[in-house]
Design a protein around this motif. Structure first.
Motif, PDB file in Angstrom:
ATOM      1  N   ASN A 133      -1.686   2.659  -6.234  1.00  0.00           N
ATOM      2  CA  ASN A 133      -1.851   1.584  -6.684  1.00  0.00           C
ATOM      3  C   ASN A 133      -3.195   1.157  -7.450  1.00  0.00           C
ATOM      4  OD1 ASN A 133       0.830   0.585  -6.112  1.00  0.00           O
ATOM      5  ND2 ASN A 133       0.290   0.747  -4.114  1.00  0.00           N
ATOM      6  N   GLY A 145      -6.177  -6.327  -0.968  1.00  0.00           N
ATOM      7  CA  GLY A 145      -6.314  -5.359  -1.948  1.00  0.00           C
ATOM      8  C   GLY A 145      -7.032  -5.783  -3.270  1.00  0.00           C
ATOM      9  N   TYR A 153      -9.075   3.571   0.063  1.00  0.00           N
ATOM     10  CA  TYR A 153      -8.710   3.351  -1.359  1.00  0.00           C
ATOM     11  C   TYR A 153      -7.224   3.727  -1.641  1.00  0.00           C
ATOM     12  CZ  TYR A 153      -8.720   3.713  -6.464  1.00  0.00           C
ATOM     13  OH  TYR A 153      -8.293   3.597  -7.853  1.00  0.00           O
ATOM     14  N   ASP A 154      -6.404   2.933  -1.993  1.00  0.00           N
ATOM     15  CA  ASP A 154      -4.966   3.084  -2.165  1.00  0.00           C
ATOM     16  C   ASP A 154      -4.753   3.754  -3.790  1.00  0.00           C
ATOM     17  OD1 ASP A 154      -2.173   3.161  -2.711  1.00  0.00           O
ATOM     18  OD2 ASP A 154      -1.806   1.070  -2.647  1.00  0.00           O
ATOM     19  N   VAL A 208       0.812  -1.185   0.041  1.00  0.00           N
ATOM     20  CA  VAL A 208       0.175  -0.107  -0.038  1.00  0.00           C
ATOM     21  C   VAL A 208       0.852   1.273   0.009  1.00  0.00           C
ATOM     22  CG1 VAL A 208      -1.751   1.347   1.255  1.00  0.00           C
ATOM     23  CG2 VAL A 208      -1.924  -1.307   1.510  1.00  0.00           C
ATOM     24  N   ALA A 209       0.726   1.851  -0.901  1.00  0.00           N
ATOM     25  CA  ALA A 209       1.528   3.310  -1.042  1.00  0.00           C
ATOM     26  C   ALA A 209       1.568   4.266   0.220  1.00  0.00           C
ATOM     27  CB  ALA A 209       0.856   4.236  -2.458  1.00  0.00           C
ATOM     28  N   LEU A 262       2.393   3.368   3.337  1.00  0.00           N
ATOM     29  CA  LEU A 262       2.015   3.071   4.552  1.00  0.00           C
ATOM     30  C   LEU A 262       2.773   1.566   4.771  1.00  0.00           C
ATOM     31  CD1 LEU A 262      -1.908   3.446   4.540  1.00  0.00           C
ATOM     32  CD2 LEU A 262      -0.059   4.777   5.762  1.00  0.00           C
ATOM     33  N   ARG A 295      -6.123   0.483  -5.894  1.00  0.00           N
ATOM     34  CA  ARG A 295      -6.493  -0.777  -5.461  1.00  0.00           C
ATOM     35  C   ARG A 295      -7.661  -0.199  -4.189  1.00  0.00           C
ATOM     36  NH1 ARG A 295      -1.208  -2.979  -4.434  1.00  0.00           N
ATOM     37  NH2 ARG A 295      -0.659  -4.157  -6.251  1.00  0.00           N
ATOM     38  N   ASN A 296      -8.505  -1.006  -3.822  1.00  0.00           N
ATOM     39  CA  ASN A 296      -9.390  -0.963  -2.498  1.00  0.00           C
ATOM     40  C   ASN A 296      -8.856  -1.842  -1.642  1.00  0.00           C
ATOM     41  OD1 ASN A 296     -11.308   0.940  -1.401  1.00  0.00           O
ATOM     42  ND2 ASN A 296     -12.874  -0.114  -2.645  1.00  0.00           N
ATOM     43  N   VAL A 297      -8.462  -1.379  -0.392  1.00  0.00           N
ATOM     44  CA  VAL A 297      -7.871  -2.224   0.465  1.00  0.00           C
ATOM     45  C   VAL A 297      -8.775  -2.355   1.678  1.00  0.00           C
ATOM     46  CG1 VAL A 297      -6.005  -2.346   2.043  1.00  0.00           C
ATOM     47  CG2 VAL A 297      -5.751  -1.084  -0.235  1.00  0.00           C
ATOM     48  N   ASP A 354       3.160   5.470   8.773  1.00  0.00           N
ATOM     49  CA  ASP A 354       4.012   5.938   7.454  1.00  0.00           C
ATOM     50  C   ASP A 354       5.137   5.090   7.146  1.00  0.00           C
ATOM     51  OD1 ASP A 354       2.062   8.151   7.260  1.00  0.00           O
ATOM     52  OD2 ASP A 354       3.774   9.681   8.137  1.00  0.00           O
ATOM     53  N   GLY A 376      -3.029   6.983   6.973  1.00  0.00           N
ATOM     54  CA  GLY A 376      -2.395   7.884   5.912  1.00  0.00           C
ATOM     55  C   GLY A 376      -2.648   9.174   6.298  1.00  0.00           C
TER      56      GLY A 376
END
Lengths: 204, 474
Positions: free
Chosen positions: A164, A70, A160-161, A30-31, A33, A166-168, A201, A125
């Protein structure tokens, strides 16, 4: 009571330490995180992440189990709807099921007051996300709300990421075999503390 | 004086000429193009009709419902892969939102209404939501008199509408539980039972307190609240004598706990045979009652210009995979429905449509027939253009949701734990091996498709089921 308070203090202390510890060895997909390393979660990648695809990982320590899923969703608007609807659907599992084709009659599954699901908000985030907490049964199915059904006190949230696409989807389970009404407050505190610090983070 | 009379005569003449002209114009005024050529459209929808009852789908002659079998054998097209993923909806729930109401007027159609024709559902069941297709005089089906009115209404209504084409959906609830027909002496619901089986059913229903584990079976046969309240577990925890409470009790039919108790009880296999025989007996009666409808009452005018569609509204489980009745299983047994269409002049050897279709496809097909774009000759080639290959599916409680994709994949999610189920329908038509873990990319694609389609389906009425969620839902 004492045991529960100590556990919460320990979680908070560990969480604060985690924010300054180095990142977990494997890349969290996950971007921006990562899973808080202070929780010493043993992570298994059941479906490794690849660009444009989903992922599934499980993480656990002696007190908590975490499942992170994801799903690639290209359109943020669709992802937003998916997030809202999925949270609503899980909330719905705790509602009386009073319809002609329902699985149970309503008075059999109306939640006892102490075991009703609760909502809280956590930071993921830069955004605030609603978390649903409540009972889950021994098969980790949300919707349990009587002591004999409850095997875990569980939490669910999603986000939501965008980086990428993607729904996480995150589910957390804390062991809580057949709790008494008086136990719920402490279970909730510990779970909340864990959830609030689960994701930190990526760069400490 | 003479001048006054002349003026009056002239005025009268003018009025006569004007009136004559108006009448002449009215009679010869231009009508919507093609009205005379448009066919009547009659849809006969049968609630809880199991596809297994029909010889066509079984692949051999069974003879349980001969009038239906004859219709399917002599229809123009039979749909081999028709599904309703929302098991509480009938086709009327899709025609209403998908076919614009003013289109009927524009095309010159007379809406005869959506009729509930059936007498076995004793819960008051009004269809007033079906505005536009709704005739308030013929919608109740909870008493025999109303059922009789509905059945009588059909032939008289369609026969009196020869001036312009009509559209009508009649929905029959004969096979919806309870299966024992208390109203018609000639129903012969026990036709297939042996004397010993008749005595056994009588014993069960007269002494339900002795057989609490048989509760699901007895509810299927008879919705008598005494049957449910005789179960000590129910009696101890639930009963308020209100209409709402009575409806909630019906939920016990699909309760996994009580179904397991029944399944584990002595004589379960014999019980299943009883259920099957009573269902078959009731289907036999239904077949007899609707045989004239299926033949359009032998009315040659109707036969020359009526498109007749015969279909079910959803599947019906008789303990396949441990499920009973409908509304809580997303496997094909719960979703697959028989559908056949007969155009005027059909004379056997129906064409098989193998494309996967759902009720939105059927609604679009009806619209195409009304517009004259779909005919007896081009229907097979038009169907693929009406469907995007996705059948959305959700159970009544909203515990599971997913889709069926192009006869290739079945995908659904159990909401309580997020568990995904994926079946390769070509390799595994019985949906026995969950391949979600070995084909995560396909599961992800199906998930994405589901959410792409969600806004459209979440606008459908959920009626008595759990609501759709999300701000975009109704």
């Amino acid at each position: 009571m004492y045991r529960f308070n100590r556990m919460k203090e320990r979680i908070l202390l560990i969480a604060l330490l985690g924010a300054v510890l180095p990142a977990w060895g494997s890349q969290f997909p996950v971007a921006g995180l990562r899973l808080n390393p202070a929780f010493h979660l043993d992570v298994k990648e059941l479906q490794p992440a690849a660009p444009g695809q989903g992922f599934l990982l499980q993480a656990s320590n002696p007190e908590f189990e975490v499942v992170v899923k994801g799903v690639p969703i290209a359109n943020p608007k669709t992802a937003d709807q998916m997030a809202r609807v999925t949270l609503g659907n899980i909330k719905n599992l705790y509602n009386p099921h009073g319809n002609p084709y329902a699985g149970q009659i309503s008075s059999l599954i109306v939640c006892q007051k102490a075991f009703r699901p609760q909502s809280l908000h956590i930071r993921v985030g830069s955004s605030s996300r609603e978390v649903l907490t409540g009972g889950a049964n021994s098969r980790r199915l949300f919707g349990a709300c009587t002591p004999d059904q409850i095997a875990y006190w569980a939490g669910y949230f999603n986000f939501y990421d965008a980086a990428n696409s993607r729904n996480v989807d995150v589910r957390v389970y804390a062991k809580a075999q057949s709790p008494k009404p008086g136990d719920v407050k402490h279970l909730q505190k510990n779970l909340s503390a864990f959830l609030e610090h689960l994701m930190v983070d990526a760069k400490p | 004086m003479k001048r006054g009379i002349a003026i009056r005569v002239a005025a009268l003449l003018l009025v006569c000429v004007f009136s004559f002209g108006y009448v002449a114009w009215f009679l010869t005024r231009p009508k919507p193009a093609g009205v005379q050529d448009r066919p009547n459209i009659l849809v006969l929808s049968f609630c809880s009709f199991r596809i297994q009852m029909l010889s066509h789908y079984a692949g051999h002659d069974m003879g349980w419902v001969p009038a239906f079998d004859k219709f399917f054998a002599n229809s123009s097209y039979v749909f081999e892969n028709a599904f309703n993923g929302l098991e509480w909806e009938g086709v009327f729930s899709f025609t209403r939102p998908l076919i614009p109401h003013d289109l009927f007027t524009k095309l010159g159609y007379h809406l005869l209404g959506t009729v509930e024709a059936g007498h076995l559902l004793r819960i008051p069941y009004r269809q007033s939501r079906i505005d536009g297709y709704f005739d308030p005089d013929v919608n109740d089906n909870d008493f025999e008199k109303n059922h009789q009115a509905d059945t009588d209404y059909l032939p008289s209504a369609v026969s009196s509408q020869m001036a312009k084409p009509f559209f009508l959906i009649a929905h029959y609830k004969y096979l919806h539980y309870p299966l024992i027909d208390y109203f018609n002496a000639d129903s012969q619901w026990d036709y297939y039972l042996t004397p010993a089986e008749r005595r056994l059913i009588s014993e069960y229903l007269n002494h339900p307190e002795k057989y609490p584990e048989k509760m699901p079976l007895l509810m299927m046969l008879s919705d008598d609240p005494r049957v449910v309240l005789a179960n000590p577990e129910v009696k101890a925890r639930h009963w308020k004598d209100t209409p709402r409470s009575r409806i909630e009790l019906m939920g016990l039919l699909t309760n996994p706990h009580f179904l397991k108790e029944w399944k584990d009880s002595p004589g379960y296999k014999d019980d299943l045979a009883l259920l099957e025989k009573v269902y078959r007996g009731t289907a036999r009666y239904l077949d007899k009652v609707v045989a004239p409808e299926l033949n359009l009452w032998g009315n040659e005018n109707l036969r020359r210009n009526t498109v007749l569609i015969v279909m079910s509204d959803h599947g019906e489980m008789h303990m396949e995979r441990g499920h009973l009745t409908h509304g809580d299983s997303l496997y094909d047994e719960g979703l697959k429905v028989p559908v056949a269409i007969r155009f005027p002049g059909a004379s056997g050897s129906p064409v098989s449509i193998k494309d996967q279709v759902d009720f939105s496809t059927i609604a679009k097909m009806i619209e195409g027939i009304m517009k004259g774009e779909i005919t007896k000759d081009n229907l097979a080639s038009m169907i693929p253009k009406l469907s995007d290959g996705v059948v959305m599916a959700r159970d009544c409680q909203n515990d599971q949701r997913g889709l069926r994709y192009k006869n290739k994949w079945k995908y659904f999610v159990r909401i309580a734990d997020g568990q995904r189920f994926l079946y390769d329908l070509q390799k595994d038509p019985g949906e026995t091996v969950n391949v979600a873990d070995t084909h995560p990319d396909i599961a992800d694609k199906m998930e994405s498709l589901y959410w792409d389609h969600y806004p459209q389906f979440s606008r459908l009425d959920y009626y008595h089921c759990a609501p759709w969620n999300g701000a975009d839902a109704r």
